[in-house]
Design an enzyme around this catalytic site. Sequence first.
Site, short mmCIF file in Angstrom:
data_model
loop_
_atom_site.label_atom_id
_atom_site.label_comp_id
_atom_site.label_asym_id
_atom_site.label_seq_id
_atom_site.Cartn_x
_atom_site.Cartn_y
_atom_site.Cartn_z
CG ASP A 247 -1.50 1.28 1.55
OD1 ASP A 247 -2.23 1.78 0.69
OD2 ASP A 247 -1.25 1.82 2.65
CG ASP B 295 -1.29 2.06 6.68
OD1 ASP B 295 -1.76 1.88 5.54
OD2 ASP B 295 -1.00 3.19 7.12
CG ASP C 49 -4.36 -0.80 3.14
OD1 ASP C 49 -4.73 -0.50 1.99
OD2 ASP C 49 -3.57 -0.11 3.82
P1 ADP Z 1 -5.10 5.50 -0.49
O1 ADP Z 1 -5.42 5.09 0.89
O2 ADP Z 1 -4.47 4.41 -1.30
O3 ADP Z 1 -4.28 6.72 -0.58
P2 ADP Z 1 -7.94 6.19 -0.96
O4 ADP Z 1 -8.77 5.23 -1.67
O5 ADP Z 1 -8.22 6.43 0.46
O6 ADP Z 1 -6.44 5.79 -1.28
O7 ADP Z 1 -8.05 7.58 -1.68
C1 ADP Z 1 -7.84 7.70 -3.06
C2 ADP Z 1 -7.92 9.11 -3.52
O8 ADP Z 1 -9.22 9.62 -3.29
C3 ADP Z 1 -6.98 10.03 -2.78
O9 ADP Z 1 -5.71 10.01 -3.34
C4 ADP Z 1 -7.70 11.34 -2.99
O10 ADP Z 1 -7.39 11.84 -4.25
C5 ADP Z 1 -9.16 10.96 -2.93
N1 ADP Z 1 -9.71 11.15 -1.60
C6 ADP Z 1 -10.15 10.19 -0.78
N2 ADP Z 1 -10.60 10.69 0.38
C7 ADP Z 1 -10.43 12.03 0.30
C8 ADP Z 1 -10.72 13.14 1.17
N3 ADP Z 1 -11.22 12.95 2.38
N4 ADP Z 1 -10.41 14.34 0.76
C9 ADP Z 1 -9.87 14.51 -0.47
N5 ADP Z 1 -9.60 13.55 -1.33
C10 ADP Z 1 -9.86 12.33 -0.97
MG MG Z 2 -2.66 3.37 3.48
#
Ligand code: ADP
Ligand code: MG
Length: 607
Positions: free
Chosen positions: A35, A232, A236
């Site tokens: 991740d 983490d 995940d």
């Molecule tokens: P990871 O944990 O792999 O970084 P997520 O699936 O949580 O990925 O998030 C993917 C993308 O979605 C982030 O890179 C961001 O662009 C967008 N995103 C998710 N949650 C938020 C948030 N609370 N505010 C802004 N962007 C968000």
């Molecule tokens: Mg992560």
Amino acid sequence: TAIMVATGRGAELGILIKGGEPLEMAGKIKRIVFDKTGTLTKGKPEITDIISFSDSIDDNEIFRLAASLEQKSEHALAEAVYNYAKIKKLTFVEVNDFKAIPGQGVSGFINNQKYFLGNNKLVKAISKEQTERITFLEKQGKTVMILAIEKQVLGAIAVADTVKPEAKEALLRLNKMGLEIYMITGDNYRTAGAIAKELGITNVLAEVLPEDKSSEIKKLQNNGFKVAMVGDGINDAPALAQADLGIAMASGTDIAMESGNIVLMKNDIRDVETAFKLSRAAINKIKQNLFFALFYNVVGIPIATRLFSQFGFVLQPELAGLAMALSSVSVVSNSLFLKSFKQNKKLLFSQVAPFIMIIFFSFLFWQFTNLSTAMAGMSEIYVPKVIRNEAGLYLSQGKAKIDYRKNEPKFFVGQELWNNKLALQEGRGLLNDNEMVLGFFEAQMMKREKLFKYPGDELKDFFGLNNVKIVGILKPTGTVLDYVHLVNMSTFEKMTGSADIQMAFSKGETKLFYITTPENIPVIFRQQIKNEDLNLVGYDNDLSYHSLMIGYKEAQMMKREKLIKGVGDVLVNLFGNKVLVTKILPLSGTLLDHLHFVDKGFVVKAE
Ligand code: ADP
Ligand code: MG
């Protein structure tokens, strides 16, 4: 045991391994998926750029709106925004109808206006110029959050999450171990690509929605590859569970730690390698231990069951048990070498230890076998050598016979002229009527059976003698002499005997011939010696020979001395007799193994 020691050592190193399966699985892993956020990066993004695309809203206002929207989000990005706002002491505006859209961003109403903050999946209508500026930031590995209302992009906030300084090296080492490395993230391809490049990763799975992470793992498993996942976050957890081996960072969410088969307590990405190496070491140990167990059983059990007794290998049951116990000790101690496991140290000693142990324990085993044979001398399977030199000459000038007690041969020799020819351990040697000197082992045996205690004691009803006094005990010689009952001639004549023994002295050795009749065939050789073996045998049609059946040990020695090759050999003058070697008898574990068995017609003539 290897698994216990390995998990114990893991715990000491801050690697929590949940049972034996993760250890075994680690050895089979071909692909490992990391991740990005929080695992490869520090997971503490910092605000780097604030951009306004609108003339009426300044940077501060963009940020105030964004921070307000993020207040209720638990995402790492939200936290970064929120913290920054706090530092800048910005006042928040009220947000209604807040929504978190996993993998995309958040939305909410401010002053009855719906706002969006997130990636380009959430905010679509972006102009060419805006895209260019965002792309520029993303190529630096920054994550850009776009702030928009319906049909209008207001601004953007870029955050940068620094990669963990130790990550690149850690990945490189895993790669060297033969693992294919993947990075998975919900972030967009450009940001992910920039970070992957920094880390030297070529396999990037980006823009993966949280719910798709586990199916991506599944895809990687499709060709039968075993896949490990290191992560983490809440996102995940399903992927950690789907992977063949889930490795969770302890800094992560509880659910991730629960889903992981291995938890890295120190949050150190380098411990992934440690865990793999530890596993491999443990698997190696298990294999070594299996080999050990097999080795001991293959070697030990047949010996213990006396399968090889005809080759001269015997092992007392007690000692066999001890040897087996020692083999377990060797397995356990071999496992304990894992305790000194260190990631970057080749455990040279641990690697060669098994071989040293094999040699050592084989040696011990061998010694046991020898000791066993010697010990058996005090019971039934001691096989003495020929009587040599002066003692042999002295003895061969007397008369000898064998009688049995409980099928055990007793060797009696009658001889007068003592003359200090035999070395005494106890008592005296001069023989009067009804006095007896015993060979060393015979005396031991009789003492054990409580037949007598000290020289001077008398025995009643002993092989035809009403009364006999034991006057002396010989020193041990390692020969048949250790079994002798030595008496004077007149006493000898009074004693019972099943078989006459003819003695012949030649080249410093005394040869003993058991004059065999159908009545005195030793019980132990009833399978081998038949009545017809006691007749003359024909050879080359016309010539007849005595049949010579040789005790196992004697035959061994004769072969060594090249006197015979084996069954079928002819000796034209064996103390005046023509003989054909017809049998080599199996090891009996008694002094019979040292005798020659011949028929009544065989008469020793002095050379
Ligand atoms: P990871 O944990 O792999 O970084 P997520 O699936 O949580 O990925 O998030 C993917 C993308 O979605 C982030 O890179 C961001 O662009 C967008 N995103 C998710 N949650 C938020 C948030 N609370 N505010 C802004 N962007 C968000
Ligand atoms: Mg992560």
